[in-house]
Design an enzyme around this catalytic site. Structure first.
Site, PDB file in Angstrom:
ATOM      1  N   PRO A  65      25.360 -16.705 -24.458  1.00  0.00           N
ATOM      2  CG  PRO A  65      25.663 -17.427 -22.123  1.00  0.00           C
ATOM      3  CD  PRO A  65      26.309 -16.862 -23.117  1.00  0.00           C
ATOM      4  CG  HIS A  66      19.838 -15.250 -26.020  1.00  0.00           C
ATOM      5  ND1 HIS A  66      21.151 -16.295 -26.263  1.00  0.00           N
ATOM      6  CD2 HIS A  66      18.797 -16.117 -26.477  1.00  0.00           C
ATOM      7  CE1 HIS A  66      20.718 -16.916 -27.546  1.00  0.00           C
ATOM      8  NE2 HIS A  66      19.597 -17.334 -28.013  1.00  0.00           N
TER       9      HIS A  66
END
Length: 154
Positions: A65-66
């Site tokens: 996730p970013h």
């Protein structure tokens, strides 16, 4: 770019169980606040917003996730090893137990892309993932992550 530039030892944790992806992002927000002084709610919201564009679980039990935040001037990372894998809507439909979150500046530049590529390369290595799954000590996990990159760069 090197993993030690984006990942601090205190940003590596083992989590016994999380009930949902939303709860996981909340935990990542809290970790970002504790380790990097970032506003937890903004990190959580940014991760949820990005995940809404498409799942960040890229297979083999790994998620990346970013998100972007305007108050950052460099990329920061957080790593969680989940003792109980979580359904993450990954491309291979396998639950996720290794989570490396990246928070990048909301400014033009390629550092976030370099960081994503670096983490992706590191966590696509089956041997590295096996070592991460075989250990529960955060200091050991940090050493595995940062040592792996040092060997790849050499």
């Amino acid at each position: 770019m090197d993993l030690t530039q984006i990942l601090r030892p205190e940003a590596v944790r083992v989590v016994s169980a999380v009930s949902s992806k939303k709860r996981l992002f909340h935990d990542l927000g809290e970790s970002a606040s504790a380790c990097h002084g970032l506003p937890a709610a903004e990190v959580t919201e940014a991760l949820l917003d990005r995940e809404g564009l498409g799942p960040t679980g890229f297979g083999n039990g790994v998620a990346l996730p970013h998100a972007r935040l305007r108050q950052l001037d460099h990329v920061v990372g957080l790593f969680l090893r989940l003792e109980k894998p979580l359904d993450f809507d990954a491309v291979d439909r396998q639950p996720v137990d290794l989570v490396f979150a990246l928070i990048a500046p909301d400014a033009p530049g390629v550092d976030h892309l370099k960081a994503l590529a670096l983490v992706s390369r590191t966590l696509r290595n089956g041997s590295t993932c096996a070592k991460l799954r075989a250990n529960t000590d955060p200091a050991t996990l940090y050493a595995i992550l940062t040592e792996t990159h040092a060997h790849q760069a050499a």
